[in-house]
Scaffold this motif. Structure first.
Motif, mmCIF file in Angstrom:
data_model
loop_
_atom_site.group_PDB
_atom_site.id
_atom_site.type_symbol
_atom_site.label_atom_id
_atom_site.label_comp_id
_atom_site.label_asym_id
_atom_site.label_seq_id
_atom_site.Cartn_x
_atom_site.Cartn_y
_atom_site.Cartn_z
ATOM 1 N N TYR A 72 -8.904 4.800 6.371
ATOM 2 C CA TYR A 72 -9.664 4.336 5.207
ATOM 3 C C TYR A 72 -8.719 3.880 4.092
ATOM 4 C CZ TYR A 72 -12.742 4.558 1.128
ATOM 5 O OH TYR A 72 -13.420 4.265 -0.024
ATOM 6 N N VAL A 73 -7.683 4.676 3.824
ATOM 7 C CA VAL A 73 -6.720 4.332 2.773
ATOM 8 C C VAL A 73 -5.982 3.045 3.145
ATOM 9 C CG1 VAL A 73 -4.567 5.062 1.664
ATOM 10 C CG2 VAL A 73 -6.464 6.668 1.891
ATOM 11 N N LYS A 74 -5.605 2.915 4.416
ATOM 12 C CA LYS A 74 -4.916 1.696 4.860
ATOM 13 C C LYS A 74 -5.824 0.479 4.676
ATOM 14 C CE LYS A 74 -2.008 1.944 8.199
ATOM 15 N NZ LYS A 74 -1.322 2.066 9.494
ATOM 16 N N CYS A 75 -7.097 0.634 4.988
ATOM 17 C CA CYS A 75 -8.064 -0.450 4.806
ATOM 18 C C CYS A 75 -8.164 -0.824 3.326
ATOM 19 C CB CYS A 75 -9.423 -0.012 5.358
ATOM 20 S SG CYS A 75 -10.688 -1.281 5.264
ATOM 21 N N LEU A 76 -8.216 0.184 2.456
ATOM 22 C CA LEU A 76 -8.273 -0.080 1.016
ATOM 23 C C LEU A 76 -7.009 -0.788 0.534
ATOM 24 C CD1 LEU A 76 -9.846 3.190 -0.459
ATOM 25 C CD2 LEU A 76 -10.929 0.959 -0.195
ATOM 26 N N GLU A 77 -5.852 -0.358 1.036
ATOM 27 C CA GLU A 77 -4.591 -0.995 0.641
ATOM 28 C C GLU A 77 -4.563 -2.457 1.068
ATOM 29 O OE1 GLU A 77 -1.813 1.672 2.484
ATOM 30 O OE2 GLU A 77 -1.675 2.943 0.695
ATOM 31 N N ASN A 78 -5.076 -2.744 2.272
ATOM 32 C CA ASN A 78 -5.143 -4.130 2.741
ATOM 33 C C ASN A 78 -6.069 -4.950 1.847
ATOM 34 O OD1 ASN A 78 -3.388 -3.661 4.853
ATOM 35 N ND2 ASN A 78 -5.014 -3.304 6.344
ATOM 36 N N ARG A 79 -7.171 -4.349 1.472
ATOM 37 C CA ARG A 79 -8.133 -5.043 0.590
ATOM 38 C C ARG A 79 -7.498 -5.332 -0.770
ATOM 39 N NH1 ARG A 79 -13.060 -6.741 -0.312
ATOM 40 N NH2 ARG A 79 -14.294 -6.085 -2.119
ATOM 41 N N VAL A 80 -6.748 -4.380 -1.290
ATOM 42 C CA VAL A 80 -6.049 -4.584 -2.569
ATOM 43 C C VAL A 80 -5.081 -5.762 -2.439
ATOM 44 C CG1 VAL A 80 -4.326 -3.590 -4.120
ATOM 45 C CG2 VAL A 80 -6.314 -2.242 -3.455
#
Length: 106
Positions: A72-80
């Motif tokens: 989830y955090v990796k997905c958020l970082e990619n979105r950022v």
């Protein structure tokens, strides 16, 4: 559950006897009934096995939870990163449009 006129009067006066739970009368002493509710004692080996199984399942669930959180955090970082790139592109486009507007205004 429908409330009739009698029930309303009883509830309004605060008579709680209608709402009390009634336990069935038993000829056995209370201690015997309580012992029956808990069941027979299990051997310590079985208790230990159950505890170890529970702990093992809990560790696995915690591991899975941590894995999902990382994902989830990796997905958020990619979105950022994507949004930052979009923002940068839009800022550059705005700057270019402002330059064009200034040159036409002169």
């Amino acid at each position: 559950m429908a409330v009739t006129g009698d029930d309303t009067e009883t509830a309004a006066t605060g008579d709680m006897s209608a709402y009390q739970l009634h336990t069935p009368a038993s000829s056995l002493p209370q201690g015997v009934v309580m012992a029956h509710l808990h069941g027979p004692q299990k051997p310590p080996e079985e208790i230990t096995q159950k505890r170890e199984l529970r702990l093992m399942k809990n560790r696995e669930a915690a591991r899975e939870c941590r894995r999902k959180k990382k994902e989830y955090v990796k997905c958020l970082e990619n979105r950022v990163a994507v949004l930052e790139n979009q923002n940068k592109t839009l800022i550059e486009e705005l700057r270019a449009l402002k330059d064009i507007y200034r040159h036409k205004a002169e």
